[in-house]
Write an enzyme that holds these catalytic residues in place. Sequence first.
Site, mmCIF file in Angstrom:
data_model
loop_
_atom_site.group_PDB
_atom_site.id
_atom_site.type_symbol
_atom_site.label_atom_id
_atom_site.label_comp_id
_atom_site.label_asym_id
_atom_site.label_seq_id
_atom_site.Cartn_x
_atom_site.Cartn_y
_atom_site.Cartn_z
ATOM 1 N N ARG A 41 0.862 -1.189 0.000
ATOM 2 C CA ARG A 41 0.000 0.000 0.000
ATOM 3 C C ARG A 41 0.895 1.236 0.000
ATOM 4 O O ARG A 41 1.237 1.768 1.053
ATOM 5 C CB ARG A 41 -0.913 -0.021 1.234
ATOM 6 C CG ARG A 41 -1.869 1.154 1.312
ATOM 7 C CD ARG A 41 -2.782 0.996 2.541
ATOM 8 N NE ARG A 41 -3.681 2.119 2.692
ATOM 9 C CZ ARG A 41 -3.353 3.266 3.283
ATOM 10 N NH1 ARG A 41 -2.144 3.440 3.789
ATOM 11 N NH2 ARG A 41 -4.233 4.244 3.380
ATOM 12 N N SER A 112 -12.646 -2.676 1.308
ATOM 13 C CA SER A 112 -12.785 -2.075 2.642
ATOM 14 C C SER A 112 -14.229 -1.663 2.871
ATOM 15 O O SER A 112 -14.846 -1.066 1.980
ATOM 16 C CB SER A 112 -11.933 -0.812 2.758
ATOM 17 O OG SER A 112 -10.578 -1.120 2.684
ATOM 18 N N LYS A 141 -3.713 6.223 8.716
ATOM 19 C CA LYS A 141 -4.532 6.677 7.585
ATOM 20 C C LYS A 141 -5.151 8.013 7.971
ATOM 21 O O LYS A 141 -5.999 8.063 8.860
ATOM 22 C CB LYS A 141 -5.621 5.630 7.307
ATOM 23 C CG LYS A 141 -6.482 5.906 6.075
ATOM 24 C CD LYS A 141 -7.370 4.681 5.820
ATOM 25 C CE LYS A 141 -8.612 4.894 5.045
ATOM 26 N NZ LYS A 141 -8.665 5.422 3.791
HETATM 27 N N1 3NM Z 1 -7.594 1.422 6.369
HETATM 28 P P1 3NM Z 1 -2.589 0.909 11.519
HETATM 29 S S1 3NM Z 1 -7.568 2.096 8.799
HETATM 30 C C1 3NM Z 1 -5.202 1.353 5.719
HETATM 31 O O1 3NM Z 1 -10.532 2.014 8.254
HETATM 32 C C2 3NM Z 1 -6.273 1.557 6.702
HETATM 33 O O2 3NM Z 1 -10.345 1.198 6.254
HETATM 34 C C3 3NM Z 1 -8.395 1.677 7.387
HETATM 35 O O3 3NM Z 1 -3.043 1.274 10.035
HETATM 36 C C4 3NM Z 1 -9.868 1.634 7.297
HETATM 37 O O4 3NM Z 1 -2.561 -0.586 11.616
HETATM 38 C C5 3NM Z 1 -6.077 1.924 8.030
HETATM 39 O O5 3NM Z 1 -1.213 1.491 11.634
HETATM 40 C C6 3NM Z 1 -4.768 2.156 8.696
HETATM 41 O O6 3NM Z 1 -3.562 1.529 12.457
HETATM 42 C C7 3NM Z 1 -4.301 0.994 9.519
#
Ligand code: 3NM
Length: 210
Positions: A41, A112, A141
């Site tokens: 990503r 998602s 994010k």
């Molecule tokens: N998508 P971390 S939250 C790529 O809610 C991504 O769809 C999300 O990163 C969604 O594990 C997210 O560092 C970030 O919290 C996840």
Amino acid sequence: MSKIKDMLTLYFIMGSQDCRYDPTFTLQEAIRGGITCFQFREKGEGALTGKAKEELARSLQKVCRNNNIPFIVNDDLELASLLQADGIHVGQEDTPIDTVVDNFVGNYIGLSVHTKEEAKMASIEQIDYIGVGPIFSTSTKKDAKQPSGIETIQSIRDADISIPMVGIGGIGEKNAESVIRAGANGVSLISAISKSDDPYKATQMIKRML
Ligand code: 3NM
């Protein structure tokens, strides 16, 4: 258990912008620690583009191939097709899912979702798994929605939506087990591994919780 559900158990996502160390090293360490799937990503502030992005993708794909780890590309149909990636993952605001379904020839398509309603609309014939998030608060994010807690996962399972599912957002060693207990088949995460002092140990600790 089905192959896809096994694959989702510990689903590591990252791009160069997320890494404390070299991305190829980070991925190797995460694989050594026990991840079951990887998503490239390359997105957000500082992300590579064009040839540099492609080169990094090829190098990470090679590491995955050498270790039998599925290589999934985030929201880049052209790159996923060029590299013959094992899968592609898109969000609600990315390339429309119908375009992906019509054009991607690899094995896995992930989507998602943020709510039970979005999960209901995910066709089990067309999509192999859903990522539900953010479960907990995340700083990875920047445009992430408000965290929903594990209740969204529970409500999706309670509604008898049987599509394979991973939780995402703010997941780490301390809360991974609760996501599985709520009904997810696996956890997906970025910073708990990519920003760790020791990506190998961090992965191992999370794997033990699953
Ligand atoms: N998508 P971390 S939250 C790529 O809610 C991504 O769809 C999300 O990163 C969604 O594990 C997210 O560092 C970030 O919290 C996840």
